[in-house]
Design a protein around this motif. Structure first.
Motif, PDB file in Angstrom:
ATOM      1  N   GLY A 132       0.793  -1.021   0.068  1.00  0.00           N
ATOM      2  CA  GLY A 132       0.124   0.088   0.105  1.00  0.00           C
ATOM      3  C   GLY A 132       0.699   1.141   0.182  1.00  0.00           C
ATOM      4  O   GLY A 132       0.442   2.210  -0.720  1.00  0.00           O
ATOM      5  N   THR A 135       1.549   2.354  -3.475  1.00  0.00           N
ATOM      6  CA  THR A 135       0.583   2.252  -4.500  1.00  0.00           C
ATOM      7  C   THR A 135      -0.255   3.533  -4.441  1.00  0.00           C
ATOM      8  O   THR A 135      -0.774   4.095  -3.346  1.00  0.00           O
ATOM      9  CB  THR A 135      -0.248   1.124  -4.213  1.00  0.00           C
ATOM     10  N   TYR A 138      -3.729   4.651  -2.224  1.00  0.00           N
ATOM     11  CA  TYR A 138      -3.914   3.501  -1.378  1.00  0.00           C
ATOM     12  C   TYR A 138      -4.645   4.386  -0.149  1.00  0.00           C
ATOM     13  O   TYR A 138      -5.644   3.723   0.683  1.00  0.00           O
ATOM     14  CB  TYR A 138      -2.776   2.846  -1.286  1.00  0.00           C
ATOM     15  N   ALA A 142      -8.090   2.862   1.494  1.00  0.00           N
ATOM     16  CA  ALA A 142      -8.244   1.883   2.475  1.00  0.00           C
ATOM     17  C   ALA A 142      -9.160   1.811   3.503  1.00  0.00           C
ATOM     18  O   ALA A 142      -9.532   2.755   3.873  1.00  0.00           O
ATOM     19  CB  ALA A 142      -6.810   2.109   3.479  1.00  0.00           C
ATOM     20  N   ALA A 179      -6.719  -2.372  -1.061  1.00  0.00           N
ATOM     21  CA  ALA A 179      -7.006  -1.339  -0.205  1.00  0.00           C
ATOM     22  C   ALA A 179      -8.350  -1.976   0.980  1.00  0.00           C
ATOM     23  O   ALA A 179      -8.392  -1.136   1.935  1.00  0.00           O
ATOM     24  CB  ALA A 179      -7.799  -0.215  -0.845  1.00  0.00           C
TER      25      ALA A 179
END
Length: 229
Positions: A132, A135, A138, A142, A179
């Motif tokens: 994460g 990325t 993210y 999340a 996520a």
């Protein structure tokens, strides 16, 4: 009709490419005298948001100047920390897409909605997704109850369009799983795909990816509830 002085409209812009804002000038509330209208969106390295919007809302692209709109307009540049709209908390952050582009995380009493309609988190990644922290988007997505995410291309079409700022259906599914989203709405369908083609693509992607989350292909006038079991 006498406008309600306490009424307010908020418009969240992800970016200012013309294909995404050309309907703004036809948005009825902009022409209601005194109506409080807040526009949130990104500036650029050379122009602030008001200047960028004024390029579109002026001749020859549009007959009405931004400065001549009768509503009570306030313009806010994002991302610039978190902000609130009524009982909703909003976070904005830049995401991977050509030009300054932001995504939004909206938190309310019922849960969390993340809106990433133009997003290419797999760009330049050999084995997508990575963790994460590596990325794009993210942090916004999340743990979302509802994630509305770019899924413009089929897996076959994506390689020829890498770098255009959009995702394949499989990439959107992988991003949502990373996520930990509960419900993914696939969005920003390529205009060349018919409804039947989209149904086939989504069905194929679901079989291949076998996601553990709810997945829906976005459609006009669709509504979603969050906060349930």
């Amino acid at each position: 009709m006498t406008p309600n002085p306490s009424a307010r409209v908020d418009i969240l812009l992800t970016h200012l490419h013309l294909d995404h804002i050309q309907g703004l000038g036809f948005f009825g509330p902009l022409y209601e005298p005194g109506l409080e209208v807040h526009i949130w969106g990104p500036g650029s390295a050379t122009l602030d948001l008001r200047s960028r919007l004024s390029r579109y809302m002026s001749p020859p692209l549009f007959p009405v100047h931004l400065r001549d709109l009768p509503c009570a307009m306030q313009i806010h540049e994002v991302p610039d920390g978190d902000f609130e709209i009524g009982e909703l908390g909003v976070s904005a952050a830049f995401v991977c897409h050509p030009g300054p582009t932001v995504g939004y995380r909206i938190t309310g009493p019922a849960g969390v909605v993340t809106y990433l309609p133009d997003h290419e988190p797999a760009l330049g990644v050999r084995d997508f997704p990575l963790g994460g922290e590596w990325t794009s988007g993210y942090g916004l997505a999340a743990g979302s109850d509802l994630l509305i995410h770019d899924a413009q291309y089929s897996d076959e079409d994506y390689p020829a369009r890498a770098g255009w700022g959009h995702s394949s259906l499989r990439q959107a599914l992988d991003f949502a799983a990373l996520a930990g989203a509960r419900h993914l709405v696939l969005f920003h369908h390529d205009p060349k795909y018919s409804d039947d083609a989209l149904d086939r693509l989504v069905a194929q992607a679901l079989v291949f990816a076998a996601p553990s989350l709810t997945v829906t292909a976005g459609s006009e006038a669709a509504t979603f509830e969050i906060g349930g079991p």
